[in-house]
Write a protein that holds these residues in place. Sequence first.
Motif, PDB file in Angstrom:
ATOM      1  N   TYR A 186       0.856  -1.201   0.000  1.00  0.00           N
ATOM      2  CA  TYR A 186       0.000   0.000   0.000  1.00  0.00           C
ATOM      3  C   TYR A 186       0.888   1.245   0.000  1.00  0.00           C
ATOM      4  O   TYR A 186       0.993   1.961   1.006  1.00  0.00           O
ATOM      5  CB  TYR A 186      -0.912   0.011   1.233  1.00  0.00           C
ATOM      6  N   PRO A 187       1.550   1.531  -1.116  1.00  0.00           N
ATOM      7  CA  PRO A 187       2.506   2.652  -1.154  1.00  0.00           C
ATOM      8  C   PRO A 187       1.884   4.020  -0.886  1.00  0.00           C
ATOM      9  O   PRO A 187       2.594   4.945  -0.477  1.00  0.00           O
ATOM     10  CB  PRO A 187       3.081   2.568  -2.577  1.00  0.00           C
ATOM     11  N   ASP A 188       0.593   4.155  -1.106  1.00  0.00           N
ATOM     12  CA  ASP A 188      -0.063   5.446  -0.885  1.00  0.00           C
ATOM     13  C   ASP A 188      -0.634   5.595   0.525  1.00  0.00           C
ATOM     14  O   ASP A 188      -1.216   6.632   0.851  1.00  0.00           O
ATOM     15  CB  ASP A 188      -1.186   5.648  -1.912  1.00  0.00           C
ATOM     16  N   PHE A 189      -0.474   4.584   1.352  1.00  0.00           N
ATOM     17  CA  PHE A 189      -0.952   4.648   2.733  1.00  0.00           C
ATOM     18  C   PHE A 189       0.154   5.300   3.574  1.00  0.00           C
ATOM     19  O   PHE A 189       1.073   4.655   4.052  1.00  0.00           O
ATOM     20  CB  PHE A 189      -1.275   3.244   3.236  1.00  0.00           C
ATOM     21  N   ILE A 190       0.061   6.609   3.746  1.00  0.00           N
ATOM     22  CA  ILE A 190       1.204   7.353   4.275  1.00  0.00           C
ATOM     23  C   ILE A 190       1.469   7.110   5.760  1.00  0.00           C
ATOM     24  O   ILE A 190       2.598   7.300   6.227  1.00  0.00           O
ATOM     25  CB  ILE A 190       1.052   8.870   4.026  1.00  0.00           C
ATOM     26  N   SER A 191       0.457   6.654   6.520  1.00  0.00           N
ATOM     27  CA  SER A 191       0.675   6.453   7.957  1.00  0.00           C
ATOM     28  C   SER A 191       1.795   5.445   8.241  1.00  0.00           C
ATOM     29  O   SER A 191       2.419   5.493   9.302  1.00  0.00           O
ATOM     30  CB  SER A 191      -0.615   5.988   8.630  1.00  0.00           C
ATOM     31  N   THR A 192       2.065   4.561   7.299  1.00  0.00           N
ATOM     32  CA  THR A 192       3.158   3.596   7.441  1.00  0.00           C
ATOM     33  C   THR A 192       4.483   4.301   7.713  1.00  0.00           C
ATOM     34  O   THR A 192       5.336   3.791   8.448  1.00  0.00           O
ATOM     35  CB  THR A 192       3.295   2.759   6.154  1.00  0.00           C
ATOM     36  N   TYR A 193       4.654   5.487   7.127  1.00  0.00           N
ATOM     37  CA  TYR A 193       5.971   6.118   7.105  1.00  0.00           C
ATOM     38  C   TYR A 193       6.313   6.884   8.379  1.00  0.00           C
ATOM     39  O   TYR A 193       7.441   7.364   8.512  1.00  0.00           O
ATOM     40  CB  TYR A 193       6.078   7.028   5.880  1.00  0.00           C
TER      41      TYR A 193
END
Length: 504
Positions: A156-163
């Motif tokens: 899920y590259p657009d799921f920014i909370s990962t970062y």
Amino acid sequence: MKKGVLFTGLFAFFLGFFFSRFLSFGQSNPYQITPTLQEAYADVFKLKVTSVRALLQKEKNTGPRKAFAVYVEDYADMVTLLVSDEKRLFEQLAPNQDKRLAFLEDLPANSPYQRLYQAEIRLHWAFIKLKFGKEVSACWDIIKAYRLLEENAKKYPDFISTYKSLGMLHVLIGSAPQNYQWVTKLLGLRGNIPQGMREIKTIIQKDKLFGAEARLVELLLHAYILTYAESQNAALLEFVSGEEDNLLLHFFGTTISMKDGRGEQALKLLNQRPVGSDYLAFPFLEYLKGEILLQKGQYDEARTYLKRFLAQYKGQNYLKDTHLKLFLSHWLEGEEAVAMPYLERVLSVGTSYVEADKFAEKFAKSFRKKEVSGQQKALMKARLAFDGGYLPEAALALKAHQETFFPNLYDKAEFHYRWGRILQRQNRPDSSIVHYERAIALSQAQSLYFGATSALQLGYMYQAKGNTAKAIYHFKQALNYPKHEYKNSVDNKARAALTLMGVE
């Protein structure tokens, strides 16, 4: 007619089935973040743990357990354990990690939130375990958290909370000392400081839920790993002033200020902190105030707060260091007989997990062996005053002395290192360099930590001058010193500086 009725009936059935399934999913979506849970998360970030637990109970009464509720509940356990430092409480709450991970594992895997919360909980417990001396287990949690976040980023590259946390890990891994690099590579852990800082900045700018937490992470990385300049300090003050009811921010605002030698700023933030029964009991704040007052030379007042810390605190860290500070508050005033019982207690209380306690234990052992001279008082006064940012007082403590005043190599090296730090902070780099170079020369025979810390500062100074070759030389020199009290922090900073300069 019958076909029309049949069609209408089937349509109504499928419509009803669709909406019932849709509404049911909306009501029982395990990844839903309700307003109550958002409020609970905001409160845990402020250390309002009692409120958090009440809100979580309120949410629990409304329906099936939510993944975000588990995350917030775990966050509450983390701050409670890190603040209290109670071993008994750690043993009581430790089983919660596996229970919460098991709950998340049973949820639908087609959501990025599953891996996100699994990783966050593992990181929470890694921080907790490091505090309680469980380094091996903590390392495995960090590795597993990293892999979960990396997998999430790929799926899920657009799921920014990962970062938020992945960015932090990229910075921390990227700043790992050279002798640990092979381990990180073997385990598949890839660090990249610029990338990590960009990822954290993205969260700050675009993630409304985790933006504030990412903002704090960014400031902590600058203070403890990278470099902390006036721009970061301005951002810190703006951040804290905008959150008057946030005890966590006032705590970190205080510690970051102290780390950068801004004692008066730290004292102001500490005095402005929110108080009341809504907040988690935080005895360590008494310790911090005692430390600042000791740096200012206000020994009576310092003792009041240090003793208050000991009376309220039930943990295991900073006990050796607190007793050393109480010793110093008497010893530096010439009250040796009153001071000595505190020094003896250094060797019998607490643990030596944190650097401050390691130094306290080493100092006490050296003093017992009569390796600490009376001349050390001048160096200690200079050190304390400098650490608080009280530069005139630090310079005054050393001004009347020369290298020959000090009887042993350790004191001579420290004398030059202290002068180097004072002159560097006074923007007198050329004079500072002379003292740092002398400190390095005196430290080589016994691998004293003053050599490593002097080399680190020379690296920063030559980097600021644009002399890249000399900067690289001194950063590498700092890394080459064998085990000393501050090796972890010195090596992390030197490695981070080299990495940002493109040096592997």
